[in-house]
Design an enzyme around this catalytic site. Structure first.
Site, mmCIF file in Angstrom:
data_model
loop_
_atom_site.group_PDB
_atom_site.id
_atom_site.type_symbol
_atom_site.label_atom_id
_atom_site.label_comp_id
_atom_site.label_asym_id
_atom_site.label_seq_id
_atom_site.Cartn_x
_atom_site.Cartn_y
_atom_site.Cartn_z
ATOM 1 N N GLU A 8 -0.067 -4.714 11.076
ATOM 2 C CA GLU A 8 0.823 -4.731 9.914
ATOM 3 C C GLU A 8 2.250 -5.111 10.271
ATOM 4 O OE1 GLU A 8 0.241 -0.822 8.163
ATOM 5 O OE2 GLU A 8 2.092 -0.137 9.081
ATOM 6 N N CYS A 14 5.941 6.003 4.539
ATOM 7 C CA CYS A 14 4.716 5.310 4.091
ATOM 8 C C CYS A 14 4.140 5.935 2.826
ATOM 9 C CB CYS A 14 3.659 5.328 5.191
ATOM 10 S SG CYS A 14 4.105 4.353 6.624
ATOM 11 N N HIS A 65 -1.733 -10.706 -1.543
ATOM 12 C CA HIS A 65 -0.873 -10.499 -2.707
ATOM 13 C C HIS A 65 -1.438 -9.438 -3.654
ATOM 14 C CE1 HIS A 65 0.970 -14.088 -1.072
ATOM 15 N NE2 HIS A 65 2.075 -13.668 -1.689
ATOM 16 N N HIS A 69 0.836 -1.193 0.000
ATOM 17 C CA HIS A 69 0.000 0.000 0.000
ATOM 18 C C HIS A 69 0.871 1.243 0.000
ATOM 19 C CE1 HIS A 69 -0.195 0.369 4.718
ATOM 20 N NE2 HIS A 69 1.024 0.166 4.270
#
Length: 137
Positions: free
Chosen positions: A126, A32, A79, A13
């Site tokens: 995460e 990020c 994935h 992401h």
């Protein structure tokens, strides 16, 4: 009685708002917000609540729960690049933080559970040092 099922998925992401400048994105999101995104091996814990059935000694059919979690979590995220592959998290929409993912998963799983089962908590993690829990607040 509460029952928790752990689902894992690997996904990438990027935290990014197209309406912001690169400088502001970098200032707010740091690494990020890297242009190429980054990935995690997520753990998602889904906790349901219900009464133990006297015939099965279970609160919910694990086969049914696993099917729901596979369809709503694994097939959707595993994935994948969340920003590109999950419409609700496309650039300009929601940013795929653990907080937003927890709410998103809650909304999808809660509506699919059998009528006598309640969703108590969705926890998306995460990495070992960061997770969010949503309890339908």
């Amino acid at each position: 009685m509460r029952l928790t099922r752990l689902v894992t998925f690997a996904a990438a992401h990027r935290y990014f708002r197209p309406d912001w400048s690169e400088e502001r994105n970098t200032a707010v999101f740091g690494a990020c917000g890297s242009q190429h995104g980054h990935g995690h091996n997520y753990e998602c814990r889904v906790t349901v609540f219900g009464k133990i059935d006297s015939e099965t000694s279970m609160i919910v059919s694990l086969a049914e729960l696993d099917r729901i979690l596979r369809e709503e979590i694994s097939q959707r995220f595993d994935h994948r690049h969340i920003n590109y592959d999950v419409e609700e998290f496309e650039f300009g929409k929601q940013i795929p933080t653990v907080e937003a993912l927890s709410v998103f998963i809650w909304e999808r799983v809660a509506q699919r559970l059998p009528g006598d089962i309640s969703l108590e908590c969705v926890r998306v993690q995460e990495d070992p040092s960061l997770y969010a829990e949503y309890r339908g607040e």
